[in-house]
Motif scaffolding. Structure first.
Motif, PDB file in Angstrom:
ATOM      1  N   THR A 128       0.844  -1.189   0.000  1.00 19.39           N
ATOM      2  CA  THR A 128       0.000   0.000   0.000  1.00 19.39           C
ATOM      3  C   THR A 128       0.876   1.234   0.000  1.00 19.39           C
ATOM      4  OG1 THR A 128      -0.106  -0.227   2.376  1.00 19.39           O
ATOM      5  CG2 THR A 128      -2.010  -1.029   1.144  1.00 19.39           C
ATOM      6  N   ILE A 129       1.936   1.160  -0.766  1.00 15.89           N
ATOM      7  CA  ILE A 129       2.847   2.300  -0.833  1.00 15.89           C
ATOM      8  C   ILE A 129       2.214   3.406  -1.660  1.00 15.89           C
ATOM      9  CG2 ILE A 129       5.115   3.069  -1.636  1.00 15.89           C
ATOM     10  CD1 ILE A 129       5.852  -0.031  -1.390  1.00 15.89           C
ATOM     11  N   ASN A 130       2.239   4.610  -1.128  1.00 15.91           N
ATOM     12  CA  ASN A 130       1.791   5.746  -1.936  1.00 15.91           C
ATOM     13  C   ASN A 130       3.025   6.328  -2.619  1.00 15.91           C
ATOM     14  OD1 ASN A 130       1.062   8.262  -2.947  1.00 15.91           O
ATOM     15  ND2 ASN A 130      -0.524   8.527  -1.373  1.00 15.91           N
ATOM     16  N   LEU A 158      12.972   2.477   1.086  1.00 14.38           N
ATOM     17  CA  LEU A 158      11.808   1.791   1.673  1.00 14.38           C
ATOM     18  C   LEU A 158      12.144   0.357   2.076  1.00 14.38           C
ATOM     19  CD1 LEU A 158       8.896   3.045  -0.655  1.00 14.38           C
ATOM     20  CD2 LEU A 158       9.523   3.871   1.623  1.00 14.38           C
ATOM     21  N   GLU A 159      13.380  -0.047   1.746  1.00 11.48           N
ATOM     22  CA  GLU A 159      13.862  -1.391   2.106  1.00 11.48           C
ATOM     23  C   GLU A 159      12.923  -2.484   1.619  1.00 11.48           C
ATOM     24  OE1 GLU A 159      14.685  -1.260   6.291  1.00 11.48           O
ATOM     25  OE2 GLU A 159      16.410   0.068   5.999  1.00 11.48           O
ATOM     26  N   LEU A 160      12.476  -2.330   0.379  1.00 14.02           N
ATOM     27  CA  LEU A 160      11.564  -3.309  -0.192  1.00 14.02           C
ATOM     28  C   LEU A 160      12.351  -4.545  -0.626  1.00 14.02           C
ATOM     29  CD1 LEU A 160       9.541  -0.763  -2.305  1.00 14.02           C
ATOM     30  CD2 LEU A 160       8.761  -1.930  -0.234  1.00 14.02           C
ATOM     31  N   THR A 201       8.725  10.073 -11.818  1.00 15.21           N
ATOM     32  CA  THR A 201       9.547   9.456 -10.770  1.00 15.21           C
ATOM     33  C   THR A 201       8.725   8.413 -10.010  1.00 15.21           C
ATOM     34  OG1 THR A 201      10.772  11.521 -10.579  1.00 15.21           O
ATOM     35  CG2 THR A 201      11.053   9.947  -8.798  1.00 15.21           C
ATOM     36  N   ALA A 202       7.489   8.773  -9.710  1.00 18.46           N
ATOM     37  CA  ALA A 202       6.604   7.838  -8.999  1.00 18.46           C
ATOM     38  C   ALA A 202       6.334   6.599  -9.863  1.00 18.46           C
ATOM     39  CB  ALA A 202       5.294   8.537  -8.637  1.00 18.46           C
ATOM     40  N   ILE A 203       6.087   6.824 -11.140  1.00 16.10           N
ATOM     41  CA  ILE A 203       5.833   5.692 -12.057  1.00 16.10           C
ATOM     42  C   ILE A 203       7.070   4.792 -12.140  1.00 16.10           C
ATOM     43  CG2 ILE A 203       5.454   5.069 -14.486  1.00 16.10           C
ATOM     44  CD1 ILE A 203       3.660   7.552 -14.724  1.00 16.10           C
ATOM     45  N   TYR A 204       8.241   5.407 -12.275  1.00 13.88           N
ATOM     46  CA  TYR A 204       9.465   4.591 -12.396  1.00 13.88           C
ATOM     47  C   TYR A 204       9.749   3.820 -11.107  1.00 13.88           C
ATOM     48  CZ  TYR A 204      10.221   6.965 -16.835  1.00 13.88           C
ATOM     49  OH  TYR A 204      10.056   7.438 -18.105  1.00 13.88           O
ATOM     50  N   ALA A 205       9.479   4.455  -9.977  1.00 17.48           N
ATOM     51  CA  ALA A 205       9.729   3.775  -8.702  1.00 17.48           C
ATOM     52  C   ALA A 205       8.847   2.530  -8.583  1.00 17.48           C
ATOM     53  CB  ALA A 205       9.472   4.728  -7.533  1.00 17.48           C
ATOM     54  N   GLU A 206       7.565   2.698  -8.871  1.00 23.78           N
ATOM     55  CA  GLU A 206       6.663   1.548  -8.765  1.00 23.78           C
ATOM     56  C   GLU A 206       7.010   0.487  -9.813  1.00 23.78           C
ATOM     57  OE1 GLU A 206       2.438   2.357  -8.882  1.00 23.78           O
ATOM     58  OE2 GLU A 206       1.949   0.244  -8.551  1.00 23.78           O
TER      59      GLU A 206
END
Ligand SMILES: [Zn+2]
Length: 472
Positions: A3-5, A137-139, A457-462
């Motif tokens: 549920t990462i925003n 985020l240490e995913l 940036t958000a798109i690339y991160a996800e």
């Protein structure tokens, strides 16, 4: 289920993202052979930009590698398989007419203005910050993420040639160096020319073609063509009249000047990119069509006939026309047509064939055409198509990410042009230009919109996380 925003994570790092993008843009990373060395094959500017980004990578405890100045690697995570994010930090020269200095990275109206802002340093920094987010985020990841930074995309792609000769090819990947949503099909592209050697023997003819010139680059439709013709005055005058009649009939522009026994004809066509020849008007082909109704020395007649009988824009005349569902028809652009009175001549073609067609078959057929016409065929360049099928997990994942964040169903795009994604074995172009945005790459006052920078940036991160979280 996470549920990462993602957008919220980017917003938390907004100041850092903007500052680092500006710093990166202030390094004038234009190819400069004059300052090239063994460690900096593309010159000082490019080398400094690479050093800057690798330094940032080190500061963030990524594994980094400078691959002999040709490219950089910033890697995160572990695993046998890998996800590649292919970017480039070289930029085209700034050119003139900028509102603010092209390497000042000034912010106006929520945009960062600089050469390279959208192509490709802004998106490169977006991908870098995206990777920082995934790390911070240490995913847990099952694949390594490899950000590969090229340094010669705008010129000869020597960076990726070198990199993939010495380093591993990522299992899957994307290149943020074209358009959103996803370009999954890029036609094969080949540049060829039919060449004729001159003959020594000069034969008598009433009209002699001294020169024929059309076009400068294979990937542009020639918008100008000219010929020089010598001969008897009466014949030349008649030819001049016929030419005026011709351009009137087809409603195009041109001019004729008869000067000291030489007739100069100029024909104005309409330029277009080589991938869309149907949008242009090939001045060389139109001029040849006019000349084909007249008789010259035999080498000239042969050349003119060849052009008229072979140079269309869908390959029917050369019998190489094909098309497929995914990427449409084969296209041809006769971008360079030249003849000189020795009989030396050249017809250069830029051919783009559908992703499911065979480039080798096409070239083989062209060899046959060359043979039958007394020419030799030279293949100057050949890049196979790039195609990842619509149901591939890479595509599915990127589509889901895009749809979640943008709220629009992402359409899969097929293009005739070539993007950087082509150098990946299984890779697609994914952004950075959102649909409907003004294309400012390579233009003066190039900019990146700050809201778009955050969004990508958000798109690339996800996308990085979703692609790297599973083993396969
Ligand atoms: Zn680019």
């Amino acid at each position: 289920m996470t549920t990462i925003n993602w957008f919220h994570e980017v917003e938390k790092r907004k100041d850092l993202l903007i500052e680092q993008t500006q710093e990166f843009l202030r390094i004038a990373s234009v190819l400069d052979e004059s300052t090239a060395t063994k460690q900096a094959p593309f010159g000082e500017g490019v080398a400094s930009a690479l050093a800057y980004l690798l330094q940032k990578g080190e500061e963030n405890q990524f594994f980094v590698k400078n691959v002999d100045g040709y490219a950089g690697l910033i890697q995160h995570g572990e695993g046998e398989n890998s996800v590649g994010v292919l970017c480039h930090l070289d930029v085209v020269p700034a050119g003139k007419g900028w509102t603010s200095s092209p390497f000042s990275a000034d912010i106006r109206e929520n945009r960062i203005y600089a050469r390279g802002a959208i192509d490709n340093k802004g998106p490169t920094m977006a991908a870098f910050v995206a990777l920082m987010i995934v790390k911070e985020l240490e995913l847990p990841l099952q694949k390594r993420v490899q950000m590969i930074i090229g340094t010669d995309e705008e010129s000869n792609w020597r960076c990726v040639d070198y990199y993939f000769k010495h380093e591993e090819m990522p299992t899957i990947g994307f290149a943020p160096d074209a358009d959103f949503p996803i370009i999954h099909a890029e036609k094969g592209i080949t540049d060829v020319s039919f060449n004729w050697k001159g003959k020594e023997k000069i034969e008598a003819s009433r009209l002699r073609l001294q020169r024929f010139d059309a076009g400068e680059r294979l990937n542009m439709v020639p918008d100008h063509a000219s010929v020089k013709i010598v001969g008897e005055l009466g014949e030349l005058e008649q030819l001049e009249k016929n030419f005026h009649q011709y351009i009137l009939e087809i409603n195009q522009n041109g001019s004729a000047t008869l000067d000291n026994g030489t007739l100069n004809l100029e024909f104005e066509g309409i330029s277009a990119h080589g991938s869309t020849p149907e949008n242009g008007l090939n001045a060389g082909v139109y001029l040849a069509q006019f000349l084909a109704n007249h008789s010259f020395q035999s080498a000239a007649n042969d050349f003119i006939t060849f052009v008229v009988e072979h140079c269309d824009f869908d390959g029917k005349l050369l019998q190489i026309n094909t098309r497929d569902e995914v990427s449409g028809p084969l296209t041809i652009n006769a971008g360079l047509l030249q003849f000189d009175q020795s009989g030396e001549a050249k017809a250069g073609l830029n051919i783009r064939y559908p992703v499911t067609a065979s480039g080798e078959d096409c070239i083989e057929k062209l060899q046959g055409v060359a043979k039958r016409n007394g020419a030799s065929l030279i293949v100057h360049d050949h890049m196979g198509p790039n195609y990842v099928e619509g149901d591939h997990p890479l595509i599915k994942t990127l589509q889901n990410v895009y749809e979640r964040q943008i709220g629009e169903e992402p359409e899969l795009l097929a293009i005739g042009g070539g993007t950087y994604a082509r150098s990946l074995k299984t890779g697609v172009a994914f952004g950075p230009m959102f649909p409907g945005r003004e294309d400012v790459a390579h233009k003066k006052d190039e900019y990146i919109d700050i809201d778009d920078l955050l969004k990508m940036t958000a798109i690339y991160a996800e996308a990085i996380y979703e692609l790297a979280k599973d083993k396969e």
